[in-house]
Design a protein around this motif. Structure first.
Motif, mmCIF file in Angstrom:
data_model
loop_
_atom_site.group_PDB
_atom_site.id
_atom_site.type_symbol
_atom_site.label_atom_id
_atom_site.label_comp_id
_atom_site.label_asym_id
_atom_site.label_seq_id
_atom_site.Cartn_x
_atom_site.Cartn_y
_atom_site.Cartn_z
ATOM 1 N N ALA A 102 0.531 -1.049 0.335
ATOM 2 C CA ALA A 102 -0.185 -0.080 0.238
ATOM 3 C C ALA A 102 0.358 1.191 -0.418
ATOM 4 O O ALA A 102 0.518 1.954 -0.212
ATOM 5 C CB ALA A 102 -0.861 0.386 0.697
ATOM 6 N N SER A 103 1.544 0.812 0.922
ATOM 7 C CA SER A 103 3.250 2.702 0.719
ATOM 8 C C SER A 103 3.323 2.874 -0.251
ATOM 9 O O SER A 103 3.207 3.574 -0.998
ATOM 10 C CB SER A 103 4.101 2.159 1.794
ATOM 11 N N GLU A 104 3.887 1.729 -0.810
ATOM 12 C CA GLU A 104 4.428 1.944 -2.355
ATOM 13 C C GLU A 104 3.527 2.267 -3.453
ATOM 14 O O GLU A 104 3.352 3.029 -4.373
ATOM 15 C CB GLU A 104 5.102 0.358 -3.288
ATOM 16 N N LEU A 105 2.719 1.639 -3.262
ATOM 17 C CA LEU A 105 0.849 1.704 -3.849
ATOM 18 C C LEU A 105 0.161 3.297 -4.037
ATOM 19 O O LEU A 105 0.336 4.373 -5.268
ATOM 20 C CB LEU A 105 0.470 1.135 -3.858
ATOM 21 N N ILE A 146 -7.592 2.139 1.576
ATOM 22 C CA ILE A 146 -5.823 2.129 1.266
ATOM 23 C C ILE A 146 -6.722 0.475 0.896
ATOM 24 O O ILE A 146 -5.990 -0.410 -0.192
ATOM 25 C CB ILE A 146 -5.165 2.264 2.655
ATOM 26 N N GLU A 147 -6.527 -0.197 1.935
ATOM 27 C CA GLU A 147 -6.627 -2.063 2.094
ATOM 28 C C GLU A 147 -7.113 -2.416 0.674
ATOM 29 O O GLU A 147 -7.307 -3.285 0.413
ATOM 30 C CB GLU A 147 -7.153 -2.899 3.580
ATOM 31 N N LEU A 148 -8.165 -1.859 0.829
ATOM 32 C CA LEU A 148 -9.536 -2.385 -0.556
ATOM 33 C C LEU A 148 -8.515 -2.292 -1.777
ATOM 34 O O LEU A 148 -8.798 -3.622 -2.056
ATOM 35 C CB LEU A 148 -10.722 -1.967 -0.486
ATOM 36 N N ILE A 149 -8.271 -1.277 -2.271
ATOM 37 C CA ILE A 149 -7.545 -1.261 -3.712
ATOM 38 C C ILE A 149 -6.110 -2.279 -3.280
ATOM 39 O O ILE A 149 -5.831 -3.115 -4.596
ATOM 40 C CB ILE A 149 -7.328 0.780 -3.447
#
Length: 1028
Positions: free
Chosen positions: A849-852, A972-975
């Motif tokens: 998630a951080s990278e995304l 964020i978690e969903l994506i």
């Protein structure tokens, strides 16, 4: 002739060619002496004579098979295995089709001899699952055709003539075969001579069939219940009909009969038995004409139940006959005699056709399907010459067959012997012999032969009787010296009380036989009323129906069927053609020692009569007067050229010169040899077998030479390979040793260089007045204090803590920095090793998630739980949990933005590995299912809101209404878990609502307490989203 006299002549003379003096009395006495000592086989050159012992002898064991296998013909005692082995090896090694002709009187042991021949060939040929199956099928065909009865115990002459062609491949392994049968004595079905039995299958079925089977076949176990079996005791000494019935069933299974076929065959046999119980009686019609009728309908009813035929159809066919005259059909009633004749004719035809079907069915199982070239060995087991008190049509055709077989023997072993000598220019003493071709012409001549006149009489219109047939014979054959009757004797003024009025006599090669013409016309016609054929065709029994194809009204023919005599004559002609096409070197005779089939009894008169009509004495004289062995020059040179240095390995001259040089070098007496135009003739078999022994020894020597040469070549090759390998291994070993030595020298050199450089540096520093004492003693306590203090004051094992104590001394700064660089990676690794798999997966998701979302969105979710709805605990969501069982990735509550007015409604959001499911929270039922592959892209804002848009592809089944606008607190978690690339940052983006495009504008607002985001529809093509 014999290679080993001690083995050949243990009792009497084993080879009659060596009998001295040669006479009929000495020949008979020699056979008797050998029979008394259980030596039942005797040679005449390469022909064997067998005297039936009527008891089992211990001469057919597996060890005996091995003794005669690949053995010289005369190396052991005379035996049937020697004939079989010689025939098989000639077929396998010399590529010549063979024929083993087995002749002799009924009861002389012909069938047993054919079984021993087949058993020996099966034992010595190749092995393997497929080969063993073929051999077993060929061997098991005998019990099926013979009814599973030991021939030595047969109390009947009902065994038909049988010729089997066994086919082999180029290796000598059996592939299959073809069986032909000749003249089944079908009249035995309805009547047989007192003291004999009917066909064995009837007794076996009644004795061995189960109670349930007999009940279904409408049979009773008592043989006396059936008219065709007679009232006498059906049992035979030493014969178990029940066991033989099981043997027949097992043999059928081995051959390949299905249970349905076996059952159908037994049903037809039961029909024949029950036909004999159909009783016909006389009655008078209204017109006063006498006719026949069924007296007891039980037998007819049982037959019809088995074959599936209405009783009225069979009853009408048995009691009446349809006659066609001028295209009109007239039904005529039959008299009792005519009805009984029709009933018996039907029974005989059913059994005869069933037997022919059985032979064809066996042929279908053992036939060869491949088209490759095959070798053939024919084995003929056929009835012998018959002379009874009352000789009828069956004995006439049987004796005709034996005349033809005698003609084969005459042409192949006597006449051709002399003719070949004349052709080759060899001088020898001629031997007179009786040529029976004149007798064969008397019987088979197409114009004046007995069979031709019998057919002519049967086909003649008007009243035809045996008397008219005999009168015609007396008219045409009166002058023939081998024919006589009462009329011809009266013309010659000869009085012979043994020749009755309705009889004629033929002077066969085996003796004079008197035939009673009663029944000749009837048996030759072999008529079966068309009504009976049509009735059988109407039956629902498939096998019985197939036996009467002429009963089909659509195929009805008014053409008269061929007579029994013409059919038999044609089959004998085919058999003779087959025999003439094969190598006739293996012909044997079976002799019956007595008429009562008692073991150990030798009747001189009976054996003497057989010796005469078999022509044994003439054959011995031919063998003694001529040359026992002959062969073409080229095959002879090819076979024996290794025995002479001049001809081995290759003779450069002509074949005859090569053979002459070969035999001269071997020092064979000239009296033993004769050189023909194309062949070499050798007088005695002793010389031939001496050549074979020399060849066998030479072949063994050559084989040893080849083996020694091969072993030498193999050893040399192995040595060269070992030497080459040793050279390669030595080279590698020396190379590796030098490499190791070089590496060791290099390390030693570097170590010496390092010590020398260190020594030089230390000496230089010690001599320098300005350099500090690096290795001075006062620094050692400082180093010890530094490392001990560092061990006690290490920073905490927290990955976010990058602190590190400072170096207490300046000269330790670099060391302290290196230790810091080592410590932090070690601390991170220790931290990672302590993580649980779940924690590690969570951190990986956060890293993803951080990278995304790096530099794309200000919102960053702190923890990922995945399941926010409690599907397992809440029974309301049980259906949704079942739908996503095993594939659920995330479950959450989202708000779906209405495309028409911008209002948000709550929805349950379920993310699986392949789909996104939107469900109504009240009904807890899926409303929309979107495949992840149908999602074209995802759009999010750069602010800290949870608004996002799912852009669907045009080909999606749920994308017809347009893209989805959703708001989630766990965006964020969903994506991240959906593995969707979400471009963030733009304040404007376009969406598709149905077929129209709507522009979405993101507006940042300062109202923190207001629920955000808020969607407002601005016309039909624009929407604003207020976020903060």
């Amino acid at each position: 002739m014999e290679a080993n006299p001690s083995l050949l002549d243990t009792v009497g003379v084993g080879d009659l060619v060596l009998l001295d003096p040669l006479s009929e009395e000495s020949l008979l006495q020699n056979l008797k002496e050998r029979f008394r000592h259980q030596e039942i086989y005797t040679y005449i050159g390469n022909v064997v004579i067998s005297v039936n012992p009527y008891r089992p002898l211990p001469i057919y064991s597996p060890q005996t098979v091995e003794d005669y296998r690949n053995c010289n013909f005369f190396a052991l005692k005379p035996h049937i295995y020697a004939i079989a082995d010689d025939a098989y090896r000639s077929l396998r090694d010399r590529d010549k089709d063979q024929c083993i002709l087995i002749t002799g009187e009924s009861g002389a042991g012909k069938t047993e001899a054919s079984k021993q021949v087949m058993s020996y060939v099966a034992a010595v040929c190749g092995k393997g699952e497929e080969v063993n199956q073929v051999k077993e099928q060929l061997l098991q065909s005998n019990p099926v055709l013979e009814g599973g009865c030991p021939p030595a115990l047969r109390r009947t002459s009902s065994s038909p003539g049988k010729y089997m062609d066994v086919e082999f491949d180029f290796k000598g392994q059996p592939l299959g075969g073809v069986i032909s049968n000749y003249l089944l004595e079908k009249s035995r079905v309805v009547r047989h001579v007192k003291g004999e039995r009917n066909f064995h299958i009837f007794y076996q079925l009644l004795a061995g069939g189960s109670d349930q089977l007999l009940k279904e076949l409408k049979l009773e176990r008592d043989c006396g219940h059936y008219g065709y079996l007679g009232r006498e005791d059906p049992s035979l000494p030493g014969m178990d009909d029940a066991a033989n019935f099981r043997a027949v069933q097992d043999a059928m299974t081995v051959i390949g009969f299905s249970p349905a076929e076996v059952r159908a065959l037994l049903e037809v046999a039961a029909v024949v038995l029950n036909l004999g119980n159909v009783r016909l009686g006389s009655q008078f019609q209204a017109s006063g004409i006498e006719s026949c009728s069924i007296q007891d309908n039980q037998a007819v009813r049982e037959i019809c139940e088995v074959i599936g035929l209405p009783e009225s159809v069979l009853e009408k066919a048995l009691c009446s006959r349809t006659v066609e005259a001028k295209k009109e059909k007239v039904v005529m009633g039959l008299s009792v005699a005519q009805g009984c004749y029709g009933r018996d004719a039907l029974a005989k035809n059913i059994y005869n056709r069933l037997f022919n079907w059985l032979v064809n069915r066996i042929n279908a199982s053992i036939k060869v399907d491949s088209s490759e070239r095959r070798k053939v060995m024919g084995v003929l087991d056929i009835y012998g010459f018959e002379i009874f008190q009352n000789n009828s049509f069956e004995q006439f055709v049987i004796n005709y067959c034996n005349e033809k077989l005698q003609q084969v023997f005459i042409l192949m072993t006597l006449k051709e012997e002399q003719e070949e000598y004349v052709r080759e220019g060899i001088q020898w003493t001629p031997v007179d012999f009786f040529d029976n071709s004149i007798i064969c012409s008397l019987i088979e001549d197409s114009k004046a032969g007995i069979l031709a006149m019998l057919d002519e009489e049967c086909l003649r219109p008007g009243v035809v009787t045996e008397e008219t047939f005999l009168a015609k014979l007396n008219q045409v054959c009166a002058s023939h010296k081998h024919y006589e009757s009462r009329a011809t004797q009266n013309a010659q003024r000869i009085s012979d009380a043994s020749l009755a009025g309705p009889c004629f006599r033929v002077h066969h090669y085996a003796g004079k036989v008197t035939y009673n013409v009663t029944g000749f016309v009837e048996k030759n016609n072999d008529l079966l009323f068309r009504d009976l054929s049509q009735a059988m065709w109407k039956a629902r029994h498939e096998l019985l129906r197939s036996l009467f194809p002429e009963g089909d009204p659509q195929k009805a023919s008014l053409r008269r069927p061929p007579t029994a005599g013409s059919q038999f004559k044609a089959s004998i002609a085919t058999l003779m053609k087959n025999l003439y096409s094969k190598n006739p070197n293996y012909i044997r005779w079976c002799i019956k020692p007595n008429n009562n089939k008692e073991p150990g009894v030798f009747t001189d008169g009976l054996v003497q009569m057989q010796v005469r009509y078999l022509g044994l004495l003439e054959n011995v004289r031919v063998r003694r007067a001529g040359y026992a062995y002959r062969q073409g020059y080229e095959p002879c040179l090819e076979r024996y050229k290794m025995l002479c240095k001049q001809t081995w390995p290759k003779w450069k001259g002509g074949a005859r010169d090569g053979v002459q040089a070969l035999l001269t070098d071997l020092c064979i007496p000239p009296a033993e040899l004769a050189y023909g135009r194309t062949k070499i003739f050798i007088r005695t078999p002793r010389t031939v077998f001496d050549l074979e022994d020399r060849r066998r020894q030479r072949m063994a020597d050559l084989a040893s030479l080849i083996q020694a040469t091969y072993r030498g070549w193999r050893c040399r090759t192995h040595y060269q390979q070992m030497r080459k390998s040793q050279i390669v291994i030595s080279a590698w070993f020396r190379g590796q040793a030098q490499k190791k030595r070089f590496e060791q020298m290099k390390r030693s050199t570097l170590l010496i260089q390092a010590w020398i450089r260190g020594w030089k540096v230390r000496g230089h520093l010690e001599r320098s007045a300005f350099s500090p004492p690096v290795f001075s003693v006062p620094r050692r306590p400082k180093l010890q204090k530094f490392f001990l203090g560092l061990r006690n004051n290490l920073p905490p094992l927290v990955v976010t803590d990058r602190s590190w104590p400072a170096a207490p001394y300046k000269f330790l700064a670099n060391t302290n920095e290196e230790l810091k660089k080592i410590f932090y990676p070690w601390k991170c690794k220790t931290y990672r090793d302590r993580l649980t798999p779940q924690r590690k997966a969570l951190l990986q998701d956060k890293l993803c998630a951080s990278e995304l979302f790096k530099d794309k969105k200000t919102l960053l979710q702190q923890s990922f739980q995945g399941e926010y709805l409690g599907l397992q605990k809440n029974p309301k969501y049980r259906a949704l949990h079942t739908a996503a069982e095993g594939k659920l990735v995330l479950a959450d509550t989202v708000r779906k933005v209405n495309r028409a007015n911008g209002k948000a409604v709550p929805r349950l959001f379920l993310l699986t590995k392949n789909h996104i499911i939107l469900a109504d929270p009240k009904a807890a039922q899926p409303k929309t299912v979107v495949s992840l592959s149908d999602i074209r892209s995802v759009s999010v804002t750069r602010f800290s809101d949870g608004f996002f848009v799912l852009h669907l592809s045009e080909t999606s089944t749920v994308g017809a209404k347009g893209d989805f606008l959703l708001v989630s607190d766990h965006l964020i978690e969903l994506i991240t878990k959906a593995d969707l690339r979400a471009p963030g940052g733009p304040c404007r983006f376009s969406t598709q609502f149905g077929k129209s495009s709507v522009a979405i504008r993101i507006v940042e607002t300062a109202e923190k307490n207001r629920v955000a985001p808020v969607c407002k529809k601005k016309g039909s093509h624009r929407m604003e989203v207020l976020v903060h």
